[in-house]
Design an enzyme around this catalytic site. Structure first.
Site, PDB file in Angstrom:
ATOM      1  N   GLN A  74      -3.323   3.502   4.705  1.00 21.73           N
ATOM      2  CA  GLN A  74      -4.146   2.643   3.866  1.00 21.73           C
ATOM      3  C   GLN A  74      -4.241   1.212   4.392  1.00 21.73           C
ATOM      4  O   GLN A  74      -4.997   0.404   3.870  1.00 21.73           O
ATOM      5  CB  GLN A  74      -3.591   2.618   2.443  1.00 21.73           C
ATOM      6  CG  GLN A  74      -3.700   3.949   1.715  1.00 21.73           C
ATOM      7  CD  GLN A  74      -3.161   3.863   0.303  1.00 21.73           C
ATOM      8  OE1 GLN A  74      -2.501   2.895  -0.059  1.00 21.73           O
ATOM      9  NE2 GLN A  74      -3.441   4.864  -0.499  1.00 21.73           N
TER      10      GLN A  74
ATOM     11  N   THR B 228       5.205   4.141  -1.284  1.00 18.14           N
ATOM     12  CA  THR B 228       4.711   4.454  -2.623  1.00 18.14           C
ATOM     13  C   THR B 228       5.402   3.606  -3.681  1.00 18.14           C
ATOM     14  O   THR B 228       6.552   3.179  -3.516  1.00 18.14           O
ATOM     15  CB  THR B 228       4.914   5.941  -2.941  1.00 18.14           C
ATOM     16  OG1 THR B 228       4.449   6.188  -4.279  1.00 18.14           O
ATOM     17  CG2 THR B 228       6.375   6.324  -2.886  1.00 18.14           C
TER      18      THR B 228
ATOM     19  N   VAL C 125       0.862  -1.177   0.000  1.00 16.70           N
ATOM     20  CA  VAL C 125       0.000   0.000   0.000  1.00 16.70           C
ATOM     21  C   VAL C 125       0.897   1.225   0.000  1.00 16.70           C
ATOM     22  O   VAL C 125       2.071   1.151   0.362  1.00 16.70           O
ATOM     23  CB  VAL C 125      -0.950   0.031   1.227  1.00 16.70           C
ATOM     24  CG1 VAL C 125      -1.991  -1.066   1.129  1.00 16.70           C
ATOM     25  CG2 VAL C 125      -0.164  -0.071   2.525  1.00 16.70           C
ATOM     26  N   SER C 126       0.348   2.370  -0.415  1.00 13.62           N
ATOM     27  CA  SER C 126       1.166   3.572  -0.595  1.00 13.62           C
ATOM     28  C   SER C 126       1.504   4.275   0.706  1.00 13.62           C
ATOM     29  O   SER C 126       2.392   5.109   0.755  1.00 13.62           O
ATOM     30  CB  SER C 126       0.459   4.558  -1.541  1.00 13.62           C
ATOM     31  OG  SER C 126       0.278   3.958  -2.808  1.00 13.62           O
ATOM     32  N   SER C 127       0.780   3.981   1.787  1.00 13.74           N
ATOM     33  CA  SER C 127       1.043   4.623   3.076  1.00 13.74           C
ATOM     34  C   SER C 127       0.481   3.752   4.181  1.00 13.74           C
ATOM     35  O   SER C 127      -0.379   2.893   3.947  1.00 13.74           O
ATOM     36  CB  SER C 127       0.418   6.020   3.133  1.00 13.74           C
ATOM     37  OG  SER C 127      -0.983   5.927   3.080  1.00 13.74           O
TER      38      SER C 127
END
Length: 524
Positions: free
Chosen positions: A31, A65, A26-28
């Site tokens: 999330q 990311t 996941v990007s962060s």
């Protein structure tokens, strides 16, 4: 040779399951808890593995990311290292979505080659990897599309963030002293966060007014406040102090070099005034002060302030070890001085200073007279406020016209250097406008402000001995700076020299009939 369906099924059953590795990203970290988080990705990948006869051996998650180098992702590095440690095993690596693989065309191709070199097969829930030329072409197109989406999303986010900041809302992490709160009609808004805000205010105003002479003193002050958020070692990093001193948010304004925004009035409440902020910047860029010792005032209250009565050099202080215990002394270390190396007992010198501080106490009658005089001056100041308000409004109008003129010149300029010069000038004018706008608001003080200011001032002037007697290091240093213009000169034989009292105490001493020769204030 023809085989029956039952024979084919038996062969499939006899074939051992292939070992699989799952990669989730996941990007962060934020999330992780939503519907497309790490857990949901892992669940779908496990279902895919079971349906295809794979046995899951390990799961490698990442919360970073996808636009950067895959070798900067801890989970991906761990996965590749796992493959390197077992070169003889034929693994299959499963991804939930092609975008979890890499959202940069070059890194996508590099990662594909990294898996190929390790003999690992890649399988994806929504894309079928094909080693044919046509398959590689389609895969490259899909990777380029992912990179395009990532860049477009980044641009859109940046535009939204800039637009929100232009409306006066901070969008980055809240600095210490503030916290985000969802407010109807504003969304997430910076709100005063106590007790951190009061600590930040005291630190910034203390530095602006000279209570803290150096940034190191601000640092030590913050470390004495257990409520202030510091590192695990109990220390406050010097960079945090610098960030606090130069942060326009504390004055109620938003600046961003990234988005080219300068001195926009924020929607949040300020912690300090613009005047205080400018004093801080002036002190930061002005003459440097020698850093104060961390142990000042703990054993020697006048360290750095007591001077030699012969040569006027600062006396040094130390503990001298005796037969049964240690003894505190002040001493001159100037070799050309007649008092060089001659020790002065700490208690004798500091007791003499105590007597001087006790004299700094004017009479009650004088205080009543002084308060009346200050009230008259305050009334005169209010009478001037109206004229000052009109003057400030005219200055703001002039600044706005200059900004408008420079913006017009920027539109017509073709030289980058000229444009940069205009933009820098506009930034300076925006800051000037912000300062004038704040001055306009503060021209007429609110009701009760006079009593608040004068009572605090007179409380200090009425009996400085109470501050000194408290033995609080910060209060004592404040007294030394405000009550005396020079150090406390002390001769080892003749005692203390005439102290140089600051103007307020000198005037009070003259009014109350104190001795004019030494500037001390007598009592009625």
């Amino acid at each position: 040779m023809y085989q029956s369906k039952s024979t084919q099924a038996d062969a499939m059953v006899a074939q051992p399951p292939r070992q699989a590795l799952i990669y989730c990203r996941v990007s962060s970290r934020a999330q992780e808890a939503d519907g497309n988080g790490l857990q949901s990705q892992e669940t779908r990948c496990r279902e895919f593995a079971t349906a295809n006869g794979h046995e899951v051996m390990a799961v490698f998650p990442d919360t970073i990311t996808g636009g950067g180098d895959f070798m900067k992702r801890p989970g991906m590095v761990a996965l590749l290292s796992f493959l390197d440690a077992q070169p003889d095993t034929d693994f299959v690596v499963i991804f939930d979505d092609l975008k979890r693989f890499a959202r940069d065309t070059r890194f996508h191709l590099d990662l594909r080659e990294a898996f190929r070199a390790r003999g690992a097969t890649i399988e994806c829930l929504n894309f079928k990897f094909d080693e044919t030329p046509e398959g590689e072409f389609i895969e490259t197109i899909m990777a380029a599309q992912g990179a395009l989406e990532r860049k477009q999303n980044g641009r859109q986010v940046a535009q939204k963030m800039k637009a929100r900041m232009q409306s006066g809302y901070w969008v980055h992490n809240a600095p210490v002293g503030y916290r985000y709160k969802t407010v109807k009609g504003h969304g997430k808004l910076l709100m005063i966060d106590e007790p951190h805000a009061s600590i930040v205010r005291e630190a910034l105003e203390g530095y602006a007014m000279g209570r803290f002479q150096t940034q190191s003193e601000v640092n030590r002050f913050l470390e004495t406040r257990p409520e202030f958020p510091y590192n695990k070692d109990g220390k406050v990093r010097p960079k945090r102090v610098v960030d606090m001193l130069i942060q326009p948010l504390y004055a109620g304004y938003i600046c961003s070099e990234v988005y080219g925004l300068k001195w926009l009035k924020g929607q949040h409440a300020p912690i300090i005034s613009m005047e205080t902020y400018e004093k801080i910047q002036t002190r930061r860029l002005g003459s440097a002060y020698a850093p104060a010792r961390a142990d000042i005032g703990e054993d020697f209250a006048l360290r750095g302030f007591a001077t030699c009565g012969d040569c006027s050099a600062p006396l040094r202080s130390s503990w001298s070890k005796g037969k049964y215990k240690s003894y505190p002394y002040y001493a001159c270390h100037t070799k050309s001085c007649d008092s060089y190396g001659k020790s002065i007992p700490r208690d004798r010198l500091e007791s003499a200073f105590d007597e001087v501080v006790k004299t700094l106490k004017p009479s009650p009658k004088l205080f009543a007279l002084a308060k009346l005089m200050i009230k008259d001056a305050w009334a005169a100041r209010l009478g001037q406020a109206k004229d000052m308000t009109l003057s400030v409004k005219r200055q703001i109008t002039d600044v706005e016209k200059q900004i408008e003129t420079l913006l017009g010149r920027i539109m017509n300029a073709t030289n980058d250097g000229v444009v940069s010069a205009y933009e820098e000038k506009i930034g300076t004018l925006e800051k000037t406008k912000a300062r004038l706008s704040e001055n306009l608001v503060n021209q007429v003080p609110p009701a009760g402000r006079f009593e608040e200011i004068i009572e605090l001032s007179l409380k200090f002037l009425s009996n400085p001995w109470k501050l000194w007697e408290s033995e609080d290091v910060i209060l004592r240093r404040t007294l030394l700076r405000l009550a005396f213009t020079e150090g406390f000169a002390y001769h080892r034989i003749e005692g203390h020299r005439t102290p140089q009292i600051s103007l307020p105490f000198k005037v009070l001493g003259m009014f109350s009939g104190g001795e004019k020769t030494n500037g001390a204030v007598g009592e009625d």
